[in-house]
Scaffold this motif. Structure first.
Motif, mmCIF file in Angstrom:
data_model
loop_
_atom_site.group_PDB
_atom_site.id
_atom_site.type_symbol
_atom_site.label_atom_id
_atom_site.label_comp_id
_atom_site.label_asym_id
_atom_site.label_seq_id
_atom_site.Cartn_x
_atom_site.Cartn_y
_atom_site.Cartn_z
ATOM 1 N N GLU A 91 0.856 -1.182 0.000
ATOM 2 C CA GLU A 91 0.000 0.000 0.000
ATOM 3 C C GLU A 91 0.898 1.240 0.000
ATOM 4 O O GLU A 91 1.706 1.417 0.915
ATOM 5 N N LEU A 93 1.308 5.159 0.283
ATOM 6 C CA LEU A 93 0.647 6.363 0.789
ATOM 7 C C LEU A 93 1.486 7.589 0.482
ATOM 8 O O LEU A 93 2.721 7.508 0.382
ATOM 9 N N HIS A 111 -2.188 4.870 -3.635
ATOM 10 C CA HIS A 111 -3.331 4.124 -3.097
ATOM 11 C C HIS A 111 -4.081 4.875 -2.018
ATOM 12 O O HIS A 111 -5.291 4.780 -1.905
ATOM 13 N N THR A 112 -3.323 5.587 -1.199
ATOM 14 C CA THR A 112 -3.937 6.246 -0.049
ATOM 15 C C THR A 112 -3.377 7.654 0.101
ATOM 16 O O THR A 112 -2.155 7.840 0.190
ATOM 17 N N ASN A 114 -3.006 10.966 2.320
ATOM 18 C CA ASN A 114 -3.009 11.329 3.731
ATOM 19 C C ASN A 114 -3.038 12.846 3.847
ATOM 20 O O ASN A 114 -2.038 13.521 3.635
ATOM 21 N N ARG A 156 -7.874 5.701 -1.286
ATOM 22 C CA ARG A 156 -8.431 5.880 0.045
ATOM 23 C C ARG A 156 -8.027 7.250 0.551
ATOM 24 O O ARG A 156 -6.951 7.752 0.227
#
Lengths: 329, 329
Positions: A91, A93, A111-112, A114, A156
């Motif tokens: 994953e 980030l 993917h993510t 923040n 995400r």
């Protein structure tokens, strides 16, 4: 910017969650390097990521999508993200300070995302030069952008609340304020909230109070925790958060980190010690502890003058130590 | 040897217990210095004790009553104990390796005798050259000696179980063994048991298991905890022990310590950080944190080459921090 490399789909990330009991996200490449003025070579960042992934780390915050002229350390964000995305099962980030950074993250296939704001008004003004309400609005715009994307291309979105357990400028932070901004980010579309003790002010009792209060406000939305070990209480705080049901933690290899806008802040909790703590408690993280310790060499040879922390690295694993997977056999 | 100075009676020690929620015992002068080959001057040891007592520390293990030819560091045991006994309200502890040491402790007027044996057979043989059963027998002899004394001259007797959570030689230690020797010391007449993770092997889950198992075996006998921070989990283990009802902890200023017969062992948990942890959680220890930090200077100027640990010393108290007594007002 083009969409690069193979993307780990959301369905695959669910797989990651199913093979670990606690997710550990290594943030040294972002939180650790953001205040390091000497440039950490791009190929060495990639070697760091690859070695960690090979050691079983499944979640790495690889960069910050800030303008390179503001933080030259992250000038290589695109290459780093592209290399990280090629690692199966990892994953990837990235920190995004605003809508523009989020758009860049989407284009890169991160993917993510923040997104971080501070619960402390003073810290938020110093750190991102915005009122907290403006940060919430920016977060809403990012969530709005993501909603326009097809499901399999939608990253995400983590809603980060820094200085949620204390602030070097303001001191104590009221729990009602943490809850207010937690609810604001949840309602705006966060997939998960990250509660951060940016300056290492909290003890376990406060951690329990804050995480329980936030959980009561945001229902089933997952909460993650980001602790600093500034006053030595970081891992004690992890156990308190575990008791509140938190199952995702940030940490940085060898405890690198800090914040230039938070006087007195030192490093994140030590990723290697965190993994040992969790393993010793019977939580699977997927990480091979011996292999993980070897990754420290990549960091230390590139940062010969940085402070490195960690008990496990100093003392090694206990004699005849059997990791959680071996104990379960 | 004559009985010296005013003695803090058992009734007065009960007073100490009533004004603190958690007792913290500083063991740097014993556990910290026992492996330091350079002699720490007697007057500086006394300055250390006096400064700590002035900072509110109510319990200090001031020396080890071993033969001076074995450990020259403790050649000044008598002077140190005599000076410590002159401080009103301070509980003076000394390690006693055998009956002879215990008799010496009684003669000196030490308030609490700390007898330590290892649950690990190998470690016990290396450390005190005795089988564990022989250690239990020696402990019984000490308890027998104390029973002959009038109540107001009878010191408290701590039964210490070292390597109770792991051993550098044997690895894992079975809980059933910890319980066996806990019961043996309890039945022989211990006033309190001290469970020690001598080499810093344990995590919080194991701490809970061991302390709960021992508590179930020894009933109402108080349990104290002695942790080392070898792998960074020391304070997390404190919170686990707190949850099991433990209300007395050893620690050493700046994390000094180790054991020459336990390879890989590093220092005790950091006393200063322990006090901060407890204070932050709302437990009163009686210690003034700012004043305590100043005591580190006495240690560091006399041990310029020793390793010093501690997050609180590095970062200072949080801004606007209000200690537990201020918060209770």
């Amino acid at each position: 910017m083009k969409n690069v490399g193979p993307i780990l789909r959301l369905a695959e990330m669910a797989d990651i969650n199913s093979i670990v009991d606690v997710q550990v996200c290594e943030v040294g490449l972002r939180d650790g390097l953001q205040n390091v003025t000497e440039y950490f070579p791009c190929d060495q960042k990639i070697a760091w990521i690859q070695a960690e992934a090979a050691a079983g780390v499944r979640s790495i915050e690889v960069t910050s999508l800030v303008p390179a002229k503001l933080v030259p350390q992250f000038v290589d964000a695109q290459q780093v993200v592209e290399a990280a995305l090629r690692i199966p099962g990892l994953e990837v980030l990235a920190l995004v300070p605003n809508l523009k950074g989020a758009q860049r993250g989407v284009d890169l296939g991160v993917h993510t995302l923040n997104f971080v704001m501070s619960v402390s008004r003073t810290h938020n003004l110093k750190n991102v030069r915005r009122e907290r309400e403006e940060s919430v609005e920016e977060f809403s715009r990012i969530a709005g952008l993501l909603k326009t994307l097809p499901q399999d291309r939608r990253p995400r979105l983590l809603g980060g609340l820094s200085t949620a357990l204390g602030c070097s400028y303001e001191g104590q932070i009221e729990i009602v304020d943490v809850c207010r901004y937690a609810v604001a980010l949840a309602e705006a579309g966060a997939d998960e909230l990250m509660i951060a003790d940016t300056v290492g002010y909290a003890g376990p009792r406060q951690v329990r109070e804050v995480f329980k209060a936030v959980a009561a406000e945001v229902g089933s939305l997952p909460l993650a925790a980001h602790f600093h070990d500034t006053r030595g209480l970081g891992l004690a705080n992890v156990t308190a958060a575990l008791e509140c049901g938190v199952r995702r933690f940030d940490a940085s290899l060898a405890g690198l980190g800090g914040c230039q806008f938070a006087p007195g802040a030192t490093g994140n909790i030590v990723f290697d010690d965190l993994c040992f703590l969790l393993d010793s408690m019977g939580y699977r993280t997927g990480v091979n502890l011996d292999q993980l310790l070897e990754v420290r060499d990549i960091v230390s040879r590139n940062l010969p003058n940085a402070a490195f922390y960690g008990g496990l690295a100093r003392a090694g694993l206990p004699r005849h130590y059997r990791c959680v997977d071996e104990r379960l056999i």
